[in-house]
Design an enzyme around this catalytic site. Sequence first.
Site, short mmCIF file in Angstrom:
data_model
loop_
_atom_site.label_atom_id
_atom_site.label_comp_id
_atom_site.label_asym_id
_atom_site.label_seq_id
_atom_site.Cartn_x
_atom_site.Cartn_y
_atom_site.Cartn_z
N ASP A 108 27.41 -75.00 -48.31
CA ASP A 108 28.62 -73.90 -48.16
C ASP A 108 29.52 -74.55 -49.28
O ASP A 108 30.40 -75.47 -48.81
CB ASP A 108 28.93 -73.68 -46.93
CG ASP A 108 27.92 -73.03 -45.99
OD1 ASP A 108 27.08 -72.44 -46.61
OD2 ASP A 108 27.95 -73.26 -44.83
N ASP A 160 23.74 -62.54 -41.75
CA ASP A 160 24.45 -63.23 -41.07
C ASP A 160 24.73 -62.43 -39.53
O ASP A 160 25.01 -61.29 -39.69
CB ASP A 160 26.09 -63.52 -41.43
CG ASP A 160 26.01 -64.48 -42.25
OD1 ASP A 160 25.34 -65.40 -42.32
OD2 ASP A 160 26.70 -64.27 -43.49
#
Length: 258
Positions: free
Chosen positions: A11, A130
């Site tokens: 990330d 998500d």
Amino acid sequence: MLTVRVVPCLDVKAGRVVKGVKFRDHRDAGDPVDLASFYNDEGADELVFYDITASSDERAIMLEVVERTADQVFIPLTVGGGLRTVEDIRRMLESGADKVSINTAAVRNPQLISDGAERFGSQCIVLGMDAQRIRGSGATRWGVYTHTGADGGRAAGMDAVEWAIRAVELGAGEIVVNSIDADGTRKGYDLELLRTISEAVTVPVVASGGAGNLDHLAEAVRLGKADAVLAASIFHYGDYSIRQAKEHLHAQGIPVRL
């Protein structure tokens, strides 16, 4: 069962690898190019690179960082963040990515999945999802979130399972299922979410969000029916190596590439 893949996740925020809890309170985990090279040498099956604030900042992905990362790996590389058009996908694949992951742009424009799959093949198009549990709704349901690099993201008003099914119909060749509730907690993946989506679609499902130990990886496969396990914290901070993860899965009777 096909060989289960072990996939470290980078990330990236402002050019650095970070890790937070439920997409908040990020802390530094290192340089993406150095980590990519390290995981390549360690025997990772694939690598995922997310520019986590590209969508929330309404900007393009950091192409130069992606190119330098791609130069260091000889394993499949999936790149996501800020990809909005077929041209963005083309540019990313030409820069060294093997697959692209789309989330916010796909929710805004589902046709992007179809257009990308038609031009480059479904194997190149990954739906990055998500999802968060919807409280107080009776039967267990999960909602889809976008712009998740910006302090928790925005509710898309979509059911996660229904969106997964539709995305596959549109041409997505893989789904990364990331639980917002579990992300960064190290308490284990949301196995119910994983199993529900895995049983609803015909493409590989990648478990993401919540890995804290090696048993969690095995549970994602055996109980969540995932085809691959993605993790960040347990690898970035040296809790376990890729080799240890694979040996543990192998000892559990789960096929891996040793």
